[in-house]
Design a protein around this motif. Structure first.
Motif, PDB file in Angstrom:
ATOM      1  N   SER A  60      12.063  -5.889   7.114  1.00  6.49           N
ATOM      2  CA  SER A  60      10.780  -5.357   6.639  1.00  6.49           C
ATOM      3  C   SER A  60      10.896  -3.924   6.130  1.00  6.49           C
ATOM      4  N   VAL A  63      11.744  -4.055   2.280  1.00 12.39           N
ATOM      5  CA  VAL A  63      10.783  -4.659   1.347  1.00 12.39           C
ATOM      6  C   VAL A  63      10.071  -3.623   0.474  1.00 12.39           C
ATOM      7  N   ILE A 102       2.262 -10.311  -0.879  1.00 14.85           N
ATOM      8  CA  ILE A 102       2.693  -9.343   0.146  1.00 14.85           C
ATOM      9  C   ILE A 102       1.518  -8.976   1.046  1.00 14.85           C
ATOM     10  N   ALA A 106       1.511  -9.452   5.107  1.00 12.84           N
ATOM     11  CA  ALA A 106       1.209  -8.343   6.016  1.00 12.84           C
ATOM     12  C   ALA A 106      -0.010  -8.675   6.877  1.00 12.84           C
ATOM     13  N   THR A 138       5.265  -4.997  11.014  1.00 14.02           N
ATOM     14  CA  THR A 138       3.935  -5.135  10.412  1.00 14.02           C
ATOM     15  C   THR A 138       3.546  -3.869   9.661  1.00 14.02           C
ATOM     16  N   LEU A 141       5.552  -3.750   6.422  1.00  9.67           N
ATOM     17  CA  LEU A 141       5.038  -4.699   5.430  1.00  9.67           C
ATOM     18  C   LEU A 141       3.675  -4.269   4.897  1.00  9.67           C
TER      19      LEU A 141
END
Length: 169
Positions: A60, A63, A102, A106, A138, A141
């Motif tokens: 993550s 990303v 995305i 999330a 989390t 993201l």
């Protein structure tokens, strides 16, 4: 807009560096575990536990950089053949779809992380709570969704302005 884009790119790079550092630590632990199993017949306890929680954070954390610098896979044949205006429209459309995707990922991480906390789930050997690691994933993201929102706004603005892309592209 340029300052916001530069800030998101800088923070994305820093997060990716954190991820790669975590991956390096994990690879070192795995190598040490293999070496200790082979030489001393004595494995490192909990390497699988560390791997299970660190990988979510490592993945993550990369990303946002992937999104900020548009390192995703894409096919550009139609846009190249149809001209620059259509190419910019297709790029903006792809950015909107990526933002939605995305954002949904999330969003779904939030109840998952909350469920881990409520259930008190831990790793098997070290008994580390899982939720703090997934909370970090989390958060990264969610930041990735914000980064993609900046990219999307930039792409939408480029549809109506014939201007060169930012220096990072």
């Amino acid at each position: 807009m340029i300052r916001l884009r530069n800030f998101s790119e800088t923070l994305s790079r820093m997060l990716a560096l954190v991820g790669f550092f975590g991956l390096f630590i994990l690879a070192s632990m795995t190598s040490l575990d293999i070496l200790m199993r082979w030489v001393l017949s004595m494995p490192l306890q909990g390497v699988n536990d560390v791997s299970a929680v660190v990988m979510a954070v490592v993945i993550s954390s990369c990303v946002p950089a992937n999104l900020a610098f548009k390192q995703n896979i894409r096919v550009e044949m139609l846009g190249a053949a149809a001209g620059p205006f259509v190419e910019r429209i297709l790029e903006a459309f792809a950015s909107v779809l990526t933002l939605v995707f995305i954002g949904l990922i999330a969003w779904q991480f939030i109840p998952y992380t909350w469920g881990l906390k409520e259930a008190g789930n831990t790793t098997w050997v070290l008994y580390w709570p899982l939720w703090p690691w997934w909370l970090a994933a989390t958060a990264m993201l969610s930041f990735a969704a914000l980064v993609q929102a900046v990219v999307t706004v930039d792409d939408l603005l480029s549809v109506f302005k014939a201007r060169p892309r930012s220096a990072s592209q």
